[in-house]
Design a protein around this motif. Structure first.
Motif, short mmCIF file in Angstrom:
data_model
loop_
_atom_site.label_atom_id
_atom_site.label_comp_id
_atom_site.label_asym_id
_atom_site.label_seq_id
_atom_site.Cartn_x
_atom_site.Cartn_y
_atom_site.Cartn_z
N GLU A 158 -37.95 -78.70 -20.43
CA GLU A 158 -37.58 -78.37 -18.88
C GLU A 158 -39.18 -79.29 -18.33
OE1 GLU A 158 -37.43 -75.03 -15.52
OE2 GLU A 158 -37.37 -74.57 -17.36
N GLY A 159 -39.09 -80.00 -16.99
CA GLY A 159 -40.38 -80.38 -15.94
C GLY A 159 -40.97 -82.05 -16.25
N LEU A 160 -40.02 -81.60 -18.19
CA LEU A 160 -41.22 -83.24 -18.62
C LEU A 160 -41.20 -84.40 -18.51
CD1 LEU A 160 -43.37 -84.06 -21.14
CD2 LEU A 160 -40.96 -83.88 -22.88
N GLU A 161 -39.51 -84.79 -18.03
CA GLU A 161 -39.81 -86.21 -17.83
C GLU A 161 -40.54 -86.22 -16.26
OE1 GLU A 161 -35.58 -88.39 -19.56
OE2 GLU A 161 -35.31 -86.46 -17.81
N GLU A 162 -40.62 -85.40 -15.68
CA GLU A 162 -40.94 -86.21 -14.36
C GLU A 162 -42.60 -86.34 -14.22
OE1 GLU A 162 -37.34 -82.71 -13.63
OE2 GLU A 162 -39.08 -83.05 -15.11
N THR A 163 -43.01 -86.10 -15.24
CA THR A 163 -44.56 -85.66 -14.91
C THR A 163 -45.33 -86.60 -15.72
OG1 THR A 163 -46.33 -84.38 -14.69
CG2 THR A 163 -44.84 -83.45 -16.76
N VAL A 216 -40.99 -74.80 -24.37
CA VAL A 216 -40.52 -75.43 -22.66
C VAL A 216 -39.74 -75.68 -21.98
CG1 VAL A 216 -38.74 -73.25 -25.00
CG2 VAL A 216 -40.45 -72.86 -23.15
N LYS A 217 -41.44 -75.77 -21.72
CA LYS A 217 -41.30 -76.21 -20.23
C LYS A 217 -42.56 -76.61 -19.53
CE LYS A 217 -40.91 -73.58 -15.49
NZ LYS A 217 -40.42 -72.48 -14.82
N HIS A 271 -49.45 -76.37 -16.07
CA HIS A 271 -49.21 -75.51 -16.97
C HIS A 271 -48.10 -75.09 -17.79
CE1 HIS A 271 -50.77 -71.63 -14.60
NE2 HIS A 271 -51.47 -72.43 -14.14
N ALA A 272 -48.05 -74.68 -18.99
CA ALA A 272 -46.83 -74.95 -19.96
C ALA A 272 -46.20 -73.80 -20.22
CB ALA A 272 -47.15 -76.01 -20.76
N TRP A 273 -45.72 -73.99 -20.99
CA TRP A 273 -44.62 -72.37 -21.29
C TRP A 273 -44.26 -72.69 -22.85
CZ3 TRP A 273 -45.13 -73.82 -17.08
CH2 TRP A 273 -45.25 -72.92 -15.67
N PHE A 274 -44.20 -71.54 -23.61
CA PHE A 274 -44.31 -72.00 -25.34
C PHE A 274 -42.74 -70.31 -25.73
CE2 PHE A 274 -47.48 -74.55 -24.74
CZ PHE A 274 -47.37 -75.82 -25.86
N GLU A 275 -42.04 -71.35 -26.50
CA GLU A 275 -41.48 -70.12 -26.61
C GLU A 275 -41.40 -69.38 -28.33
OE1 GLU A 275 -36.71 -69.49 -27.53
OE2 GLU A 275 -37.35 -70.86 -29.16
N VAL A 276 -42.39 -68.46 -28.02
CA VAL A 276 -43.08 -67.67 -28.79
C VAL A 276 -42.15 -67.36 -30.09
CG1 VAL A 276 -45.15 -66.60 -30.45
CG2 VAL A 276 -44.66 -67.16 -28.49
N THR A 277 -41.59 -67.53 -31.58
CA THR A 277 -40.80 -66.33 -32.19
C THR A 277 -41.54 -65.67 -33.38
OG1 THR A 277 -39.41 -68.74 -31.86
CG2 THR A 277 -39.20 -67.15 -33.88
#
Length: 411
Positions: A115-120, A224-225, A232-238
């Motif tokens: 999410e948001g990657l293409e725009e930046t 993920v975002k 800022h970056a967001w990560f899903e942690v498993t």
């Protein structure tokens, strides 16, 4: 309707190498290569562009200049297959018939998967060596960064060149260390997987560089975002069955997107449940008996080898042999052993040359006294920087099968 003895879908490393290997054995063979691209890229070179070692132009040729002279180049996009009728459907809805089909269009980078990657991308400190136009921006960011946090990401497997995400990190860290900036730069590696590298034999050498550059490793962290403007970056942690989201800031981030087979492949009857072309891992012939005249190689297959140009270098001659065997009615085929190679650039002037077959079985090309693949060496750097690109443009794409000797397996 046009018909050819062999139709090859894809004019990348796999398609051109296979066409050239076929023509080297049977110059009169009627071959069509279908690919809409104007340019052909040496993609392994993009890591070196991002490290300030190659120029982008060194990795690019006009497609018409690398297409084998005796091949019919159909400059169109494929949108579908009718394997029961031995037909390929083009974007303009015309159809091409074949006796044998070779499928090798590579894979698709899913930039929308974050999410948001293409725009930046290409600004706000967000880059990726997985695109020709962005690799120079990687070097711009690396050469300009003097302090702050640099993040490097790796998505879930499979991806092309599984070592590339950390190659970018090592080359960047080496530059910062030599410029005396590394002490002021926090380097973070966020890996969606659970290990640094899939073949354990090479991990100790890589860990020495992780420690040398003081890199913080984060496993089971999937990007993920991203918000480029806020950095800022967001990560899903498993962790086990639990999934949580964490947020972190950055000054630069090198992103590797999730990857899958092209959409026209995934929607075709040629794939397995995961969306990859379903082939016999040894013969590279389609697994379904009714599709026995279909072969595939390169990144698009469901074989478990590393998705690298080095794998294609070994696969293309084997597919060429097997296609010709099939055309003459023989079921005796050459076998592919799963060879793949990943030249891990750990610093400017040193490479850990990982070479292995199916199952992670080591398969070095050189005696240990000449090149110890489990250690960083200057000779492996020479291979990566000078010899392998030459072999690619002047050998592999032209049907010269240096260091490859396919032979028919015993039935």
């Amino acid at each position: 309707m046009k018909k050819f003895s062999v139709v090859i879908v894809g004019g990348g490393a796999a398609g051109l190498s296979t066409a050239s290997s076929l023509l080297a054995r049977q110059p009169s063979l009627d071959i069509a290569v279908i690919d809409p691209a104007e340019s052909h890229y040496y993609q392994p070179g993009w890591t070196m562009v991002g490290g300030g070692i190659f120029t982008p132009e060194q990795t690019k040729r006009r497609m018409q200049d690398v297409m084998p002279a005796k091949v019919h180049w159909i400059q169109e996009a494929v949108v579908g297959f009718e394997p029961e009728q031995n037909q390929v459907i083009l974007k303009d809805q015309s159809k091409i018939r074949y006796d044998v089909l070779v499928v090798c269009p590579g894979l698709q980078l899913n930039w929308k998967g974050i999410e948001g990657l293409e725009e930046t991308l290409g600004k706000n400190g967000v880059t990726s060596n997985y695109r020709y136009d962005l690799a120079p921006y990687t070097w711009q960011l690396v050469s300009q960064l003097k302090k702050g946090k640099a993040i490097f990401t790796q998505p879930p497997m499979p991806i092309k060149c599984a070592g590339a995400p950390q190659k970018a990190m090592y080359l960047s860290s080496d530059h910062w260390q030599k410029q005396c900036h590394l002490k002021d730069i926090q380097v973070e590696f966020f890996n969606a997987g659970g290990v640094l590298f899939g073949v354990q034999a090479y991990v100790p050498a890589l860990m020495e560089y992780v420690q040398k550059y003081d890199i913080n490793l984060h496993f089971s962290h999937r990007l993920v975002k991203i918000d480029g403007e806020r950095k800022h970056a967001w990560f899903e942690v498993t962790i086990g069955d639990e999934k949580n989201i964490i947020e972190t800031e950055f000054d630069m981030i090198h992103v590797v997107p999730p990857q899958h087979a092209p959409d026209f492949i995934r929607s075709s009857p040629l794939v397995d449940a995961a969306g990859w072309v379903d082939v016999n891992p040894k013969t590279l012939q389609h697994q379904k008996p009714q599709y026995a005249n279909i072969f595939a190689l390169g990144d698009v297959t469901n074989t478990t080898n590393a998705k690298t140009a080095a794998a294609v270098r070994k696969q293309a001659p084997i597919v060429a042999v097997n296609v010709l065997q099939y055309l003459k009615g023989s079921q005796q085929f050459a076998h592919y052993d799963g060879y793949g190679s990943c030249p891990l650039t750990v610093e400017r002037g040193k490479v850990v040359l990982a070479e292995f077959n199916y199952g992670g079985v080591l398969n070095p090309s050189f005696p240990k006294w000449l090149l110890d693949g489990q250690r960083p060496t200057a000779f492996a750097w020479l291979l990566k920087a000078r010899i392998i690109p030459y072999v690619y443009w002047n050998g592999m794409l032209k049907g010269h099968e240096w260091m490859v000797k396919p032979s028919l397996a015993n039935q």
